[in-house]
Design a protein around this motif. Structure first.
Motif, PDB file in Angstrom:
ATOM      1  N   THR A  16      28.463  32.309  48.378  1.00  0.00           N
ATOM      2  CA  THR A  16      27.221  33.079  48.462  1.00  0.00           C
ATOM      3  C   THR A  16      25.996  32.180  48.587  1.00  0.00           C
ATOM      4  OG1 THR A  16      27.174  33.193  46.036  1.00  0.00           O
ATOM      5  CG2 THR A  16      28.106  35.073  47.210  1.00  0.00           C
ATOM      6  N   THR A  64      26.005  30.858  52.201  1.00  0.00           N
ATOM      7  CA  THR A  64      25.601  31.910  53.135  1.00  0.00           C
ATOM      8  C   THR A  64      24.123  32.216  53.001  1.00  0.00           C
ATOM      9  OG1 THR A  64      27.811  32.875  52.900  1.00  0.00           O
ATOM     10  CG2 THR A  64      26.139  34.229  53.956  1.00  0.00           C
ATOM     11  N   THR A  65      23.636  32.271  51.757  1.00  0.00           N
ATOM     12  CA  THR A  65      22.211  32.521  51.532  1.00  0.00           C
ATOM     13  C   THR A  65      21.355  31.435  52.163  1.00  0.00           C
ATOM     14  OG1 THR A  65      22.619  33.702  49.450  1.00  0.00           O
ATOM     15  CG2 THR A  65      20.428  32.764  49.758  1.00  0.00           C
ATOM     16  N   ARG A  93      15.747  40.045  52.481  1.00  0.00           N
ATOM     17  CA  ARG A  93      17.032  40.016  51.788  1.00  0.00           C
ATOM     18  C   ARG A  93      17.113  41.098  50.729  1.00  0.00           C
ATOM     19  NH1 ARG A  93      19.474  35.469  52.157  1.00  0.00           N
ATOM     20  NH2 ARG A  93      21.265  36.801  51.751  1.00  0.00           N
ATOM     21  N   ASN A 111      23.255  39.269  47.388  1.00  0.00           N
ATOM     22  CA  ASN A 111      24.619  39.020  46.918  1.00  0.00           C
ATOM     23  C   ASN A 111      25.131  40.144  46.031  1.00  0.00           C
ATOM     24  OD1 ASN A 111      24.394  36.553  48.224  1.00  0.00           O
ATOM     25  ND2 ASN A 111      23.796  35.475  46.352  1.00  0.00           N
ATOM     26  N   THR A 158      26.031  39.307  51.072  1.00  0.00           N
ATOM     27  CA  THR A 158      26.305  38.063  51.799  1.00  0.00           C
ATOM     28  C   THR A 158      27.785  37.699  51.810  1.00  0.00           C
ATOM     29  OG1 THR A 158      25.778  36.858  49.761  1.00  0.00           O
ATOM     30  CG2 THR A 158      24.027  37.068  51.389  1.00  0.00           C
TER      31      THR A 158
END
Length: 458
Positions: A240, A243-244, A286, A315, A325
């Motif tokens: 995560t 990906t973030t 986000r 997330n 994510t």
């Protein structure tokens, strides 16, 4: 004659409810309570346009589902009492109503039964029931400390600007709103005056990122830093965070390239201000809902990119929405695996279970159908509003983001009710809602059917 204890019916009802059902019903109750509080005298500011019941329901849902969509400027429409009610709803929605219920149980000394522990697991996405209560204590402590640090940093700017009392209030309000990804703003002029202010923009961004990472990821990294040998980093945490980081970098780059010369967005800022504003606009889709530039004035390609970031969201187990994510990473990894002809998805030298791949696909499918259905209804009920504006509004509500192309206040009552339902479903998750109220057979069937290999896909 023996009588049953008065608490038995309530406990019997709780025992019959699954964690998913309990989660869905408690959030619905929180919305109704919040709506009632916003109807109290002294909540709406005298002289401002009065909000009707549908608009107050919409506002309460936006707060408890930590979205941030508003039908009127929060600072202008609501009194200090109304603003406090809204930010308390945001805090409750962020931590989770079940979390607050468990905290109340601690304070009153009531022991938690197993079904209540299961409900808390569903809320926090904990890995095991046995570790829920220590996790809860860590979550509450970490959340309050993080919000306190954010308040201190923001007060360095707001106290000199507004004075001690008002400055501290602004700092507390926006620290809570940012960490919980609430998106509510009560500053005069919104966040736009701070587009080039690194203290405010970076503090808000940091709080949003931390809140969107999820409690489990934050605690995993903190415990790992304290004792790396004993507390290893989970594959989920590493996935995560990676990906973030990739999404933040790509979002910043896209906004910079597309908006660099747009005088209505980044074009009027200095070079450092452009980088700061681009990064801020990459962070907030986000699931935060803040903006330091006019979203409606951005290029169509930039708006499309923001819609994509909102759709992915934050997330799992965080204060954010979207498909999450980890879901996005698993889908991309699975597609790449298929292109390379590999059977199993490997992440950081660990095999991802097929059931997680199927779950990721199911979540994305349900989420896409939910957004498409709501978008169609918005087009049908508000035909005079633009296609792009309504699509942006739909994804923003479903992902509990709160960004808007100045469209929310133009929606009619049916449109507001559609978005209200969408924010609610986006907060608890479409898969959770589907599981909560699905019809299940009372008989267990241990039947395995032969596989069918002649179905063409793709």
């Amino acid at each position: 004659m023996n009588r049953r204890p008065a608490a038995l019916p309530r406990r019997a009802l709780s025992a019959r409810l699954t964690p998913a059902q309990l989660l869905a019903l408690v959030y619905a109750a929180g919305i109704l309570i919040g709506t009632g509080l916003l109807h109290l005298p002294g909540v709406q500011r005298a002289g401002a346009t009065a909000l009707d019941s549908v608009e107050l329901l919409f506002t309460a849902t936006s707060a408890i589902c930590i979205t941030g969509l508003v039908v009127a400027d929060t600072g202008e429409a609501f009194t200090r009492l109304g603003q406090v009610i809204i930010i308390v709803l945001v805090q409750i929605g962020g931590l989770g109503i079940l979390t607050f219920g468990t905290l109340f149980a601690f304070l009153t000394g009531r022991r938690l039964n197993f079904s209540e522990r299961q409900g808390l697991v569903a809320q926090l996405n904990a890995l095991s029931v046995g570790g829920v209560l220590p996790l809860l204590r860590a979550i509450l402590t970490y959340t309050l400390v993080t919000e306190l640090v954010g308040t201190v940093l923001l007060s360095l700017r707001f106290v000199p600007q507004y004075g001690l009392g008002e400055g501290l209030y602004q700092a507390v309000f926006h620290a809570v709103s940012a960490y919980n990804n609430g998106g509510f703003v009560v500053l005069a002029g919104g966040m736009a005056p701070y587009a080039s202010d690194p203290l405010v923009s970076l503090t808000i961004s940091a709080l949003v990122i931390l809140g969107g990472l999820g409690f489990l990821v934050q605690l995993n990294y903190v415990s790992h830093l304290i004792n790396p040998r004993k507390n290893r980093l989970l594959v989920y945490s590493r996935l995560t965070v990676l990906t973030t980081g990739v999404l933040l970098a790509l979002g910043t780059l896209v906004v910079l390239l597309l908006e660099w010369q747009n005088t209505k967005t980044l074009g009027a800022l200095s070079t450092p201000g452009k980088f700061l504003a681009a990064f801020f606009q990459s962070v907030t889709p986000r699931s935060a809902g803040f903006s330091t530039v006019d979203i409606e004035s951005m290029n169509t390609a930039s708006i499309f990119a923001i819609i994509g970031l909102m759709f992915i969201g934050a997330n799992s187990g965080s204060t954010g929405g979207g498909i999450k994510t980890s879901t996005f990473a698993i889908l991309v990894g699975s597609a790449w695996n298929m292109v390379r002809g590999r059977g199993e998805l490997i992440v950081f030298q660990r095999r991802v279970l097929n059931e997680n791949v199927v779950r990721a696909g199911s979540i994305t499918t349900l989420y896409t159908l939910l957004v498409a259905g709501a978008f169609f209804l918005l087009l049908a009920t508000n035909p005079k509003l633009g296609f792009t504006h309504l699509l942006f509004e739909t994804v923003s509500a479903a992902a509990t983001v709160g960004l808007s192309m100045n469209t929310t206040h133009l929606l009619n009552d049916p449109g507001l009710l559609i978005l209200t339902a969408l924010m609610y479903l986006g907060r608890i998750g479409p898969l959770t809602f589907a599981v909560a109220f699905s019809l299940r057979s009372t008989q267990k069937r241990n039947i395995k059917y032969p596989p069918e290999r002649d179905i063409l896909v793709g």
